[in-house]
Design a protein around this motif. Structure first.
Motif, PDB file in Angstrom:
ATOM      1  N   TYR A  48       0.816  -1.215   0.000  1.00  0.00           N
ATOM      2  CA  TYR A  48       0.000   0.000   0.000  1.00  0.00           C
ATOM      3  C   TYR A  48       0.848   1.263   0.000  1.00  0.00           C
ATOM      4  CZ  TYR A  48      -3.885  -3.122   1.158  1.00  0.00           C
ATOM      5  OH  TYR A  48      -4.830  -4.128   1.142  1.00  0.00           O
ATOM      6  N   ARG A  49       2.087   1.154   0.490  1.00  0.00           N
ATOM      7  CA  ARG A  49       3.000   2.304   0.450  1.00  0.00           C
ATOM      8  C   ARG A  49       3.785   2.365  -0.865  1.00  0.00           C
ATOM      9  NH1 ARG A  49       3.938   0.611   5.961  1.00  0.00           N
ATOM     10  NH2 ARG A  49       5.874  -0.422   5.333  1.00  0.00           N
ATOM     11  N   GLU A  64      -1.394   4.466  -0.390  1.00  0.00           N
ATOM     12  CA  GLU A  64      -1.478   5.343   0.769  1.00  0.00           C
ATOM     13  C   GLU A  64      -1.221   6.789   0.342  1.00  0.00           C
ATOM     14  OE1 GLU A  64       1.625   5.695   4.282  1.00  0.00           O
ATOM     15  OE2 GLU A  64       0.392   3.884   4.518  1.00  0.00           O
ATOM     16  N   GLY A  65      -2.059   7.699   0.860  1.00  0.00           N
ATOM     17  CA  GLY A  65      -1.902   9.112   0.553  1.00  0.00           C
ATOM     18  C   GLY A  65      -2.447   9.528  -0.788  1.00  0.00           C
ATOM     19  N   GLN A  66      -2.968   8.590  -1.549  1.00  0.00           N
ATOM     20  CA  GLN A  66      -3.475   8.901  -2.883  1.00  0.00           C
ATOM     21  C   GLN A  66      -4.940   8.508  -3.059  1.00  0.00           C
ATOM     22  OE1 GLN A  66      -0.934   7.927  -6.323  1.00  0.00           O
ATOM     23  NE2 GLN A  66      -2.660   6.772  -7.172  1.00  0.00           N
ATOM     24  N   ASP A  67      -5.322   7.348  -2.501  1.00  0.00           N
ATOM     25  CA  ASP A  67      -6.668   6.819  -2.730  1.00  0.00           C
ATOM     26  C   ASP A  67      -7.548   6.958  -1.491  1.00  0.00           C
ATOM     27  OD1 ASP A  67      -6.318   5.918  -5.450  1.00  0.00           O
ATOM     28  OD2 ASP A  67      -4.949   4.424  -4.630  1.00  0.00           O
TER      29      ASP A  67
END
Length: 282
Positions: A48-49, A64-67
């Motif tokens: 996920y990262r 992570e941080g996008q979706d």
């Protein structure tokens, strides 16, 4: 994850195989230890990262941080990206169980799906998985010679959105309603053309961490919201028998497995893209 031998104590009995043939699903004993599952979850978070230790990006990965953090995370072919997840997707015990349930001499990986169902924070969020038959998405395969092994990374029940099965539905053929992403599951049931003499009943698949549920590619299944306060993590290991062939059907051409077959209609799915989990000794 260092286990490579088949755990014979986990294999289904003749009675278990008969249950699967009648109902379309079966649940194994605990196969994976808590220690193994903790390591798997660590590597799930790495994916996920965007940390791909094998150097290859999976299909449709949540980042992570996008979706959207409230959305269901569905990553296809995580085994391309991470060695620990690859070892899980190719587990020989899972393959041997699938072979017994499907009465097959060989079992290959169709593809894996790494799944993460977030905890619901409001009534507007659900991350349901709508009622569907896997084969409705896999019609690039000629016949429904496929089975899914769903690995629970936590204890699962209705509170955190466990899977629910419709017994005997694998005997009904493809139905008119099948949508993984549909959130209104009650409406779906109302619209299904259930065969005469059959009844649409649902069974929650309550499992301990490390157990694996198996269901036929035509078995109707879905899952509700996660209201537990903690995420529900799992992997769906989609498998096929060794004699599964490419159909070339237009309805199946959007699947990435069809694209990798490059038009070889009538040929078996063979090669590095579909590694073998189990093969009977000749």
């Amino acid at each position: 994850m260092s286990q490579t031998a088949i755990r014979s104590a986990c294999l289904p009995s003749g009675q278990d195989v008969s249950f699967f043939e009648e109902k379309g699903y079966w649940v194994s004993p605990v196969i994976f230890s808590n220690e193994e599952l903790e390591r798997i979850k660590e590597h799930q978070d790495m994916v996920y990262r965007g940390q791909y230790e094998l150097g290859r990006e999976p299909v449709c990965n949540w980042l992570e941080g996008q979706d959207n953090p409230a959305a269901l995370r569905k990553t296809d072919n995580s085994h391309w990206a991470d060695g620990t997840l690859r070892q899980l997707a190719l587990d020989p015990t899972v393959g041997a169980i699938a072979a017994k349930l499907m009465n097959a001499d060989a079992i290959k990986l169709w593809h894996d799906q790494l799944l993460y169902k977030p905890a619901r924070k409001s009534a507007k969020e659900s991350a349901n998985v709508g009622w569907h038959q896997d084969f409705s998405y896999w019609q690039c395969a000629q016949e429904p010679t496929l089975i899914t092994a769903w690995v629970a990374f936590h204890d699962v029940d209705l509170s955190n959105g466990c899977m629910q099965m419709v017994p005997r539905s694998h005997k009904w053929g493809l139905l008119n309603v099948s949508d993984f992403f549909e959130q209104n599951m009650d409406s779906q049931k109302d619209q299904m053309d259930v065969p005469d003499g059959e009844e649409l009943t649902t069974v929650p698949i309550i499992m301990k961490a490390g157990q694996v549920s198996f269901h036929h590619a035509l078995t109707i299944h879905g899952s509700g919201a996660n209201t537990s306060g903690e995420p529900r993590r799992s992997m769906a290991i989609h498998l096929m028998t060794g004699d599964t062939v490419y159909s070339g059907r237009p309805r199946g051409e959007g699947h990435f497995n069809a694209k990798m077959m490059a038009g070889r209609v009538g040929e078996r799915f063979e090669g590095d893209a579909w590694p073998t989990l189990f093969a009977a000794k000749s």
